[in-house]
Design a protein around this motif. Sequence first.
Motif, PDB file in Angstrom:
ATOM      1  N   TYR A   4       0.837  -1.183   0.000  1.00 52.33           N
ATOM      2  CA  TYR A   4       0.000   0.000   0.000  1.00 52.33           C
ATOM      3  C   TYR A   4       0.874   1.235   0.000  1.00 52.33           C
ATOM      4  O   TYR A   4       1.942   1.261   0.573  1.00 52.33           O
ATOM      5  CB  TYR A   4      -0.888   0.004   1.248  1.00 52.33           C
ATOM      6  N   HIS A 202      -4.465 -10.122   4.166  1.00 56.72           N
ATOM      7  CA  HIS A 202      -5.774  -9.465   4.198  1.00 56.72           C
ATOM      8  C   HIS A 202      -6.658 -10.076   5.283  1.00 56.72           C
ATOM      9  O   HIS A 202      -7.373  -9.356   5.990  1.00 56.72           O
ATOM     10  CB  HIS A 202      -6.452  -9.577   2.833  1.00 56.72           C
ATOM     11  N   GLN A 236      -7.511  -4.949  -3.087  1.00 55.60           N
ATOM     12  CA  GLN A 236      -7.688  -3.934  -2.054  1.00 55.60           C
ATOM     13  C   GLN A 236      -9.118  -3.421  -2.009  1.00 55.60           C
ATOM     14  O   GLN A 236      -9.725  -3.309  -0.940  1.00 55.60           O
ATOM     15  CB  GLN A 236      -6.719  -2.774  -2.302  1.00 55.60           C
TER      16      GLN A 236
END
Length: 271
Positions: A4, A202, A236
């Motif tokens: 990210y 995640h 994402q």
Amino acid sequence: MTGYRNGNFIATKEHRRFIEFANAVQKHRYIGICFGSAGVGKTMSARRFARWDKVEPFLLAWGPRDPSDAIVHEALEKARTAFYTPTVGGNIREVREDLRQLMTRVDGCIDLALHPGEIIPSLFRSDRAELLVIDEAERLSTQSLEYVRDIFDRTGIGVILVGMPGLDRKLERYPQLYSRIGFAHHYRPLKGDELTFVLTRHWRKLGLQLDDADFTDHQAIASIARITGGNFRLLQRLFVQIDRILKINELSLVTDDVVEAARSTLVIGAT
């Protein structure tokens, strides 16, 4: 992909392959091209290599000096890389001015890192940067591409052009530029064990544990892989919706139904 822009960074195999590619272009001072589908992680890897998230705000603001500027100077001295994204429809005059200003500032910061304490380094040089990365290279006009080639020829700096699949075929139409391309890197989506590795991260962000031996988790993984095709940006976006659905419905398990519900809220094309 890589991770990210702000937060946890995931160094995947594709990211490491990009780093090897960028190091080779920088070392041997060639022109390299990096192409891949939108969202796979090209830009993130390039910015990470250039340490651009750290230095870009400083270069854009370019205000009065502060002792903390040394952190940026050191980052640029280590990377020796400038990162540039041309505007949509930008003409040759704009590209020329943008790159002139960018390279002057990057070279100046590197000099300040090499000569700390000097207001104006006595040995200032305009060739401190060793690599220029141009993202969204399809935006460059014929004249702008010729200008980039001229920079390469005159300064000997390595150049990486980053863009979508087909960039290599577009550049074939410019033989003087194309003949100088020494490296090409196809940035591919996540797949297999690497996709599972990223999905595990995640799951942890959701406060859950992924067990690919569990049929429910296995089914969810298969759905996510089908929906996203291993595209990091879509992953994402999808997990933002998965997190929202879990909280709204007070669920503690990512199921195939949850994934499909999350997918229904996104505009991501046919799967």
